[in-house]
Scaffold this motif. Structure first.
Motif, PDB file in Angstrom:
ATOM      1  N   ALA A  41       1.144  15.086  16.011  1.00 21.58           N
ATOM      2  CA  ALA A  41       0.992  14.315  16.574  1.00 21.58           C
ATOM      3  C   ALA A  41       2.218  13.217  16.211  1.00 21.58           C
ATOM      4  CB  ALA A  41      -0.511  13.130  16.368  1.00 21.58           C
ATOM      5  N   VAL A  42       2.187  12.903  14.951  1.00 24.22           N
ATOM      6  CA  VAL A  42       3.114  11.755  14.824  1.00 24.22           C
ATOM      7  C   VAL A  42       4.481  11.454  15.353  1.00 24.22           C
ATOM      8  CG1 VAL A  42       4.567   9.903  12.795  1.00 24.22           C
ATOM      9  CG2 VAL A  42       2.170  10.713  12.363  1.00 24.22           C
ATOM     10  N   THR A  43       5.148  12.755  15.188  1.00 23.31           N
ATOM     11  CA  THR A  43       6.700  13.153  15.496  1.00 23.31           C
ATOM     12  C   THR A  43       6.882  13.306  16.546  1.00 23.31           C
ATOM     13  OG1 THR A  43       6.720  14.847  13.459  1.00 23.31           O
ATOM     14  CG2 THR A  43       9.054  15.369  15.673  1.00 23.31           C
ATOM     15  N   SER A  44       5.169  14.381  17.640  1.00 22.95           N
ATOM     16  CA  SER A  44       6.012  13.041  19.094  1.00 22.95           C
ATOM     17  C   SER A  44       5.805  12.661  19.989  1.00 22.95           C
ATOM     18  CB  SER A  44       4.558  14.683  19.650  1.00 22.95           C
ATOM     19  OG  SER A  44       3.499  13.920  19.418  1.00 22.95           O
ATOM     20  N   ARG A  45       5.267  11.614  18.701  1.00 26.99           N
ATOM     21  CA  ARG A  45       4.884   9.823  19.846  1.00 26.99           C
ATOM     22  C   ARG A  45       6.529   9.893  19.951  1.00 26.99           C
ATOM     23  NH1 ARG A  45       0.083   8.772  16.549  1.00 26.99           N
ATOM     24  NH2 ARG A  45      -1.474   8.925  17.948  1.00 26.99           N
ATOM     25  N   VAL A  46       7.246   9.903  18.762  1.00 32.62           N
ATOM     26  CA  VAL A  46       9.160   9.218  19.024  1.00 32.62           C
ATOM     27  C   VAL A  46       9.417   9.577  19.752  1.00 32.62           C
ATOM     28  CG1 VAL A  46      10.696   9.570  17.130  1.00 32.62           C
ATOM     29  CG2 VAL A  46       8.276   8.990  16.483  1.00 32.62           C
ATOM     30  N   GLU A  47       9.142  11.009  19.698  1.00 32.11           N
ATOM     31  CA  GLU A  47       9.719  11.609  21.155  1.00 32.11           C
ATOM     32  C   GLU A  47       9.111  11.383  22.677  1.00 32.11           C
ATOM     33  OE1 GLU A  47      12.105  13.794  21.196  1.00 32.11           O
ATOM     34  OE2 GLU A  47      12.559  13.990  18.714  1.00 32.11           O
ATOM     35  N   ALA A  48       8.144  10.731  22.150  1.00 29.97           N
ATOM     36  CA  ALA A  48       7.348  10.608  24.169  1.00 29.97           C
ATOM     37  C   ALA A  48       8.544   9.244  24.468  1.00 29.97           C
ATOM     38  CB  ALA A  48       5.859  10.218  23.902  1.00 29.97           C
ATOM     39  N   PHE A  61       7.919   9.518  31.849  1.00 33.71           N
ATOM     40  CA  PHE A  61       7.101  10.739  31.512  1.00 33.71           C
ATOM     41  C   PHE A  61       5.966  10.111  30.000  1.00 33.71           C
ATOM     42  CE2 PHE A  61       9.095  12.987  34.821  1.00 33.71           C
ATOM     43  CZ  PHE A  61       8.076  13.629  35.269  1.00 33.71           C
ATOM     44  N   SER A  62       6.802   8.927  29.389  1.00 33.27           N
ATOM     45  CA  SER A  62       6.640   8.672  28.170  1.00 33.27           C
ATOM     46  C   SER A  62       5.372   8.744  27.844  1.00 33.27           C
ATOM     47  CB  SER A  62       6.979   7.496  28.100  1.00 33.27           C
ATOM     48  OG  SER A  62       7.050   7.158  26.612  1.00 33.27           O
ATOM     49  N   ASP A  63       4.344   7.142  29.187  1.00 31.38           N
ATOM     50  CA  ASP A  63       2.879   7.468  28.872  1.00 31.38           C
ATOM     51  C   ASP A  63       2.142   8.622  28.745  1.00 31.38           C
ATOM     52  OD1 ASP A  63       2.577   5.315  29.100  1.00 31.38           O
ATOM     53  OD2 ASP A  63       2.491   4.157  31.557  1.00 31.38           O
ATOM     54  N   SER A  64       2.209   9.762  29.262  1.00 34.18           N
ATOM     55  CA  SER A  64       1.910  11.308  29.784  1.00 34.18           C
ATOM     56  C   SER A  64       1.616  12.047  28.255  1.00 34.18           C
ATOM     57  CB  SER A  64       2.444  12.371  31.041  1.00 34.18           C
ATOM     58  OG  SER A  64       2.030  11.333  32.117  1.00 34.18           O
ATOM     59  N   LEU A  65       3.521  11.770  27.770  1.00 32.73           N
ATOM     60  CA  LEU A  65       3.097  12.477  26.722  1.00 32.73           C
ATOM     61  C   LEU A  65       2.969  11.674  25.161  1.00 32.73           C
ATOM     62  CD1 LEU A  65       7.028  14.006  27.121  1.00 32.73           C
ATOM     63  CD2 LEU A  65       4.918  15.083  27.507  1.00 32.73           C
ATOM     64  N   GLN A  66       2.645  10.086  25.191  1.00 33.39           N
ATOM     65  CA  GLN A  66       1.870   9.984  24.722  1.00 33.39           C
ATOM     66  C   GLN A  66       0.744  10.080  24.369  1.00 33.39           C
ATOM     67  OE1 GLN A  66       3.784   7.951  22.945  1.00 33.39           O
ATOM     68  NE2 GLN A  66       2.752   7.633  21.476  1.00 33.39           N
ATOM     69  N   SER A  67      -0.060  10.970  25.679  1.00 27.32           N
ATOM     70  CA  SER A  67      -1.359  10.792  25.841  1.00 27.32           C
ATOM     71  C   SER A  67      -1.065  11.865  25.314  1.00 27.32           C
ATOM     72  CB  SER A  67      -2.057  10.558  27.658  1.00 27.32           C
ATOM     73  OG  SER A  67      -1.247  11.634  28.400  1.00 27.32           O
ATOM     74  N   VAL A  68      -0.885  13.240  25.264  1.00 30.89           N
ATOM     75  CA  VAL A  68      -1.102  13.998  23.802  1.00 30.89           C
ATOM     76  C   VAL A  68      -0.741  13.857  23.103  1.00 30.89           C
ATOM     77  CG1 VAL A  68       0.393  16.379  23.671  1.00 30.89           C
ATOM     78  CG2 VAL A  68       0.354  15.486  26.415  1.00 30.89           C
ATOM     79  N   SER A  69      -0.045  13.497  22.378  1.00 32.55           N
ATOM     80  CA  SER A  69       0.552  13.060  21.165  1.00 32.55           C
ATOM     81  C   SER A  69      -1.262  12.509  20.682  1.00 32.55           C
ATOM     82  CB  SER A  69       1.060  11.991  21.086  1.00 32.55           C
ATOM     83  OG  SER A  69       2.524  12.325  21.300  1.00 32.55           O
ATOM     84  N   ASP A  70      -1.609  11.295  21.557  1.00 32.50           N
ATOM     85  CA  ASP A  70      -3.163  10.924  20.944  1.00 32.50           C
ATOM     86  C   ASP A  70      -3.652  11.898  21.104  1.00 32.50           C
ATOM     87  OD1 ASP A  70      -1.361   8.132  20.942  1.00 32.50           O
ATOM     88  OD2 ASP A  70      -2.182   7.876  22.941  1.00 32.50           O
ATOM     89  N   PHE A  71      -4.149  12.816  22.213  1.00 34.24           N
ATOM     90  CA  PHE A  71      -4.992  13.967  21.734  1.00 34.24           C
ATOM     91  C   PHE A  71      -5.038  14.518  20.704  1.00 34.24           C
ATOM     92  CE2 PHE A  71      -6.465  18.197  22.920  1.00 34.24           C
ATOM     93  CZ  PHE A  71      -8.134  17.677  23.384  1.00 34.24           C
ATOM     94  N   ALA A 129      -7.285  16.404  15.970  1.00 31.87           N
ATOM     95  CA  ALA A 129      -7.157  17.020  14.540  1.00 31.87           C
ATOM     96  C   ALA A 129      -8.243  16.286  13.695  1.00 31.87           C
ATOM     97  CB  ALA A 129      -5.896  16.815  13.992  1.00 31.87           C
ATOM     98  N   LYS A 130      -8.291  15.010  13.705  1.00 33.88           N
ATOM     99  CA  LYS A 130      -9.374  13.935  13.276  1.00 33.88           C
ATOM    100  C   LYS A 130     -10.651  14.864  13.462  1.00 33.88           C
ATOM    101  CE  LYS A 130     -11.246   9.373  12.472  1.00 33.88           C
ATOM    102  NZ  LYS A 130     -10.813   7.648  12.963  1.00 33.88           N
ATOM    103  N   THR A 131     -10.931  15.165  14.616  1.00 33.74           N
ATOM    104  CA  THR A 131     -12.419  15.764  15.237  1.00 33.74           C
ATOM    105  C   THR A 131     -12.659  17.280  13.694  1.00 33.74           C
ATOM    106  OG1 THR A 131     -13.216  14.778  16.650  1.00 33.74           O
ATOM    107  CG2 THR A 131     -14.233  16.870  16.526  1.00 33.74           C
ATOM    108  N   ILE A 132     -11.539  18.415  14.078  1.00 31.96           N
ATOM    109  CA  ILE A 132     -11.614  19.357  13.395  1.00 31.96           C
ATOM    110  C   ILE A 132     -11.984  18.971  12.226  1.00 31.96           C
ATOM    111  CG2 ILE A 132     -10.656  21.334  12.280  1.00 31.96           C
ATOM    112  CD1 ILE A 132      -9.192  21.261  15.772  1.00 31.96           C
ATOM    113  N   LYS A 133     -11.003  17.894  11.510  1.00 35.64           N
ATOM    114  CA  LYS A 133     -11.065  17.952   9.964  1.00 35.64           C
ATOM    115  C   LYS A 133     -12.680  17.067   9.471  1.00 35.64           C
ATOM    116  CE  LYS A 133      -7.835  15.783   7.480  1.00 35.64           C
ATOM    117  NZ  LYS A 133      -6.659  15.069   7.367  1.00 35.64           N
ATOM    118  N   GLN A 134     -13.123  16.165  10.202  1.00 41.01           N
ATOM    119  CA  GLN A 134     -14.520  15.493  10.180  1.00 41.01           C
ATOM    120  C   GLN A 134     -15.749  17.553  10.027  1.00 41.01           C
ATOM    121  OE1 GLN A 134     -14.825  12.777  13.205  1.00 41.01           O
ATOM    122  NE2 GLN A 134     -14.254  11.166  11.772  1.00 41.01           N
TER     123      GLN A 134
END
Length: 201
Positions: A151-158, A164-174, A179-184
């Motif tokens: 997620a961190v790496t993909s934010r940089v690439e997005a 298309f930055s916003d679309s790919l940024q939303s992928v990184s956020d998702f 990951a946070k939800t699954i870990k919880q």
């Protein structure tokens, strides 16, 4: 294990299974997100060239998470059956102990011995099943740490993907949110397992 503990144990097994459904749903969403991200990255062309390998990683770890979670789901169903046998043997042992307070014939003493052996055997089976489940949950936690890194790496690439930055940024956020939800959910399940194991002693 008292009657109250027996009921609590069943509730905990049911909670573990319910949380597994939530983990599996998030893992499937991650897989779908990887496919969507790949389409967006292709449309973005050279401006998102750094994002394309990341979509492969997302796909890989989401597939791995689905596989691990599906295996855990099978283990959980087995766990439910093993827990039921453990509860039955515990209750039988308690009833035989009660009978032994009223009469101490050789048949009751022999039955008491067999009941205790069966109870120990079923409890051991339950402990082993819980250990297996615990190790798979720890495996999912490792996969989610990789997801957070992606997620961190993909934010940089997005940020380099132009329109298309916003679309790919939303992928990184998702990815980060999933990951946070699954870990919880995994943490809740590990706590349930820890408490369940404590109740066995």
């Amino acid at each position: 294990m008292s009657d109250d503990n027996i009921v609590d144990s069943f509730i905990r097994v049911a909670r573990i299974i319910a949380n597994l459904d939530a983990i599996l749903a998030e893992a499937k969403n991650l897989s779908l997100t990887a496919k969507n991200a790949r389409v967006v990255a292709l449309r973005a062309g050279d401006s998102a060239s750094g994002f394309k390998p990341i979509t492969n990683f997302i796909d890989e770890f989401s597939e791995q998470t689905i596989k691990t979670t599906t295996h855990i789901s099978t283990l959980s169903n087995q766990l439910f059956k093993i827990a039921l046998e453990a509860v039955r043997s515990t209750q039988f042992d308690m009833h035989v102990d009660n009978a032994a307070t009223l009469t101490s014939t050789s048949q009751v003493v022999a039955l008491q011995h067999r009941a205790k052996q069966e109870r120990q055997y079923q409890t051991k089976k339950l402990e082993i099943a819980l250990q297996d489940l615990e190790s798979f949950f720890e495996e999912i936690n490792k996969q989610m740490r990789s997801a957070e890194y992606i997620a961190v790496t993909s934010r940089v690439e997005a940020s380099n993907a132009g329109e298309f930055s916003d679309s790919l940024q939303s992928v990184s956020d998702f990815i980060a949110t999933a990951a946070k939800t699954i870990k919880q959910s995994v943490t809740v399940n590990l706590n349930e397992i820890h408490t369940l194991r404590g109740a066995l002693h």
